[in-house]
Design an enzyme around this catalytic site. Structure first.
Site, PDB file in Angstrom:
ATOM      1  N   TYR A   6      10.548  30.286  17.189  1.00  0.00           N
ATOM      2  CA  TYR A   6      11.983  30.100  16.960  1.00  0.00           C
ATOM      3  C   TYR A   6      12.758  30.461  18.243  1.00  0.00           C
ATOM      4  CZ  TYR A   6      16.655  31.326  15.409  1.00  0.00           C
ATOM      5  OH  TYR A   6      18.015  31.434  15.302  1.00  0.00           O
ATOM      6  N   ARG A  53      21.397  52.980   4.368  1.00  0.00           N
ATOM      7  CA  ARG A  53      20.787  52.470   5.603  1.00  0.00           C
ATOM      8  C   ARG A  53      19.286  52.760   5.623  1.00  0.00           C
ATOM      9  NH1 ARG A  53      23.061  55.444   9.529  1.00  0.00           N
ATOM     10  NH2 ARG A  53      21.208  56.447  10.307  1.00  0.00           N
ATOM     11  N   ASP A 110       4.974  35.709  12.185  1.00  0.00           N
ATOM     12  CA  ASP A 110       6.215  35.309  11.506  1.00  0.00           C
ATOM     13  C   ASP A 110       5.846  34.182  10.541  1.00  0.00           C
ATOM     14  OD1 ASP A 110       8.539  33.996  10.723  1.00  0.00           O
ATOM     15  OD2 ASP A 110       9.564  34.327  12.624  1.00  0.00           O
ATOM     16  N   LYS A 168      15.483  31.935   4.716  1.00  0.00           N
ATOM     17  CA  LYS A 168      14.942  30.589   4.529  1.00  0.00           C
ATOM     18  C   LYS A 168      14.317  30.454   3.126  1.00  0.00           C
ATOM     19  CE  LYS A 168      15.887  30.355   8.951  1.00  0.00           C
ATOM     20  NZ  LYS A 168      17.186  30.708   9.365  1.00  0.00           N
TER      21      LYS A 168
HETATM   22  N1  PLP Z   1      11.893  33.175  12.453  1.00  0.00           N
HETATM   23  C1  PLP Z   1      11.959  31.866  12.226  1.00  0.00           C
HETATM   24  C2  PLP Z   1      10.703  31.073  12.117  1.00  0.00           C
HETATM   25  C3  PLP Z   1      13.202  31.245  12.099  1.00  0.00           C
HETATM   26  O1  PLP Z   1      13.264  29.909  11.874  1.00  0.00           O
HETATM   27  C4  PLP Z   1      14.386  32.030  12.204  1.00  0.00           C
HETATM   28  C5  PLP Z   1      15.718  31.423  12.072  1.00  0.00           C
HETATM   29  O2  PLP Z   1      15.875  30.215  12.028  1.00  0.00           O
HETATM   30  C6  PLP Z   1      14.254  33.404  12.463  1.00  0.00           C
HETATM   31  C7  PLP Z   1      12.992  33.956  12.562  1.00  0.00           C
HETATM   32  C8  PLP Z   1      15.465  34.282  12.596  1.00  0.00           C
HETATM   33  O3  PLP Z   1      15.954  34.583  11.335  1.00  0.00           O
HETATM   34  P1  PLP Z   1      17.486  34.967  11.010  1.00  0.00           P
HETATM   35  O4  PLP Z   1      18.323  33.772  11.326  1.00  0.00           O
HETATM   36  O5  PLP Z   1      17.435  35.338   9.571  1.00  0.00           O
HETATM   37  O6  PLP Z   1      17.802  36.120  11.903  1.00  0.00           O
END
Ligand code: PLP
Length: 397
Positions: A113, A60, A188, A213
């Protein structure tokens, strides 16, 4: 000397293949370290949250498979240190809780998101951490918030290419503004990827990825990552120790393997996406196309200056109703109708009823998710096959 050190002054393509990859016993690849725990010596008997995060004590906290994947991401982003998490949202949660406490405020935008939006709006509000949502395409809106005496935001939080309207946000400008007011910029970078943009080089303090992704790129695992300075990562790491959310070593292996071809996949997906975006723009049944590499993009100049490539995400509006959008989506034979993005296969969806359903309809319309809005993650298939498929789907609409 570790592989990451060897590639320090090399290009990102070489880093993608070699940085962080940590072979042992003549193996070419990093072994999968299927060990939940490690031999303790006297160094292991201490308060975990305050010990050296590089020590291997318990999975962890740290594991060589996690370290290999995290070091590759840090090398690609030009950061001192990286950490991997069990999902993108786990990475975002750990970062915000590490840096903010009850009563603190952040400036962000609704163009993020949907899951992140819901976490900020619902869960952090419950914990007394307030998110102030403004239109950050104009940084004057953030300035107004910083200028209000009693607010004093601690963070600006952005996605440089927003999900799903593909607006572009000025990272250099946002970093300057955050620092002028003693705040941090968190970015992000999931959509752009380090092959197109390195936010840390433009002044960002922390970069987050949903590695689910593009970094993994094969839609076969879920994970997240956070990179930044040693000092900030030590704070984020304490939340990994306390809340859990570590990435399983099998998933680390898939992530590390996927990243070794990131540059090649990003080049091909961008090449495909630009051709498809131009084709969609000329189609009479398409009312609008959003793609950072199109000259018609309202922020094309910023996109050209900030991004090395337009990337693989395209959004577009079919006619003017969700029915027309859904008909087209359901008639495509190659792209699968599925949420998520960034894999070798094309995926298509309507964000209004999937990834962004958490955002109230009125707010969705305000940011541009109008009826008929479709999001396409362009894969690395043959582009002519894809265009022929879209043409058939629209003709039979
Ligand atoms: N950030 C972006 C830009 C995303 O498109 C996503 C998910 O689609 C996330 C964060 C969240 O990621 P996760 O689904 O791996 O938790």
């Amino acid at each position: 000397m570790s592989k990451s050190d060897k590639t320090k002054n090399m290009s990102k393509e070489t880093k993608a293949v070699h940085a962080g990859t940590n072979p042992s016993k003549n193996a070419v690849n990093t072994p999968v370290y299927l060990s939940s725990t490690f031999y303790l010596d006297e160094k292991g008997y201490q308060d975990w949250a305050n010990m050296d995060p590089d020590m291997m004590v318990y999975t962890r906290l740290n594991n060589p498979s996690q370290e290999a994947a995290a070091s590759k991401i840090a090398a690609l982003e030009g950061a001192e240190k990286g950490l991997v998490f069990s999902s993108g949202l786990a990475a975002i949660h750990a970062t915000i809780t590490a840096l903010m406490k009850k009563g603190d405020k952040m400036v962000t935008t609704a163009d993020i998101y949907g899951g992140t939006y819901a976490m900020f709006k619902e869960d952090f509000t419950e914990l007394g951490i307030e998110s102030i949502f403004v239109d950050l395409t104009d940084l004057e809106n953030a300035k107004r918030v910083f200028e209000e005496e009693e607010i004093k935001p601690k963070i600006i939080y952005l996605e440089p290419i927003s999900n799903p309207t593909l607006k572009i946000f000025d990272i250099e400008g946002a970093a300057k503004m955050a620092h002028e007011y003693g705040a941090l910029l968190i970015v992000d970078n999931t959509f752009a990827t380090p092959m197109s943009l390195n936010p840390i080089k433009l002044g960002a303090d922390i970069v987050i990825h949903s590695v689910t992704k593009y970094l993994n790129g094969h839609s076969d695992m879920v994970g997240g990552a956070v990179v930044g300075s040693n000092e900030l990562m030590n704070e984020v790491w304490k939340k990994l120790v306390h809340f859990g959310g570590c990435l399983d070593p099998h998933a680390c292996y898939l992530l590390e393997r996927g990243m070794r071809t990131l540059h090649v996949r990003m080049e091909r997906t961008t090449e495909n996406a630009l051709k498809i975006a131009k084709w969609l723009e000329a189609h009479p049944k398409i009312s609008k196309v959003y793609y950072p590499g199109l000259e018609s993009h309202p922020q094309y100049e910023l996109s050209k200056k900030m991004l090395k490539m337009g990337g693989g995400m395209i959004s577009f509006v079919v006619g003017n109703s969700d029915e027309e959008g859904m008909n087209m989506v359901r008639k495509c034979k190659i792209p699968l109708e599925a949420t998520s993005l960034g894999g070798v296969e094309s995926l298509i969806e309507m964000p209004g009823n999937t990834s962004h359903m958490n955002i109230p309809e009125e707010e969705r319309k305000e940011i541009g998710i109008v009826p008929g809005f479709v999001r396409l993650s362009v894969g690395i298939e043959n582009v002519d096959d894809l265009i022929a498929d879209f043409s058939n789907a629209l003709d039979s609409n």
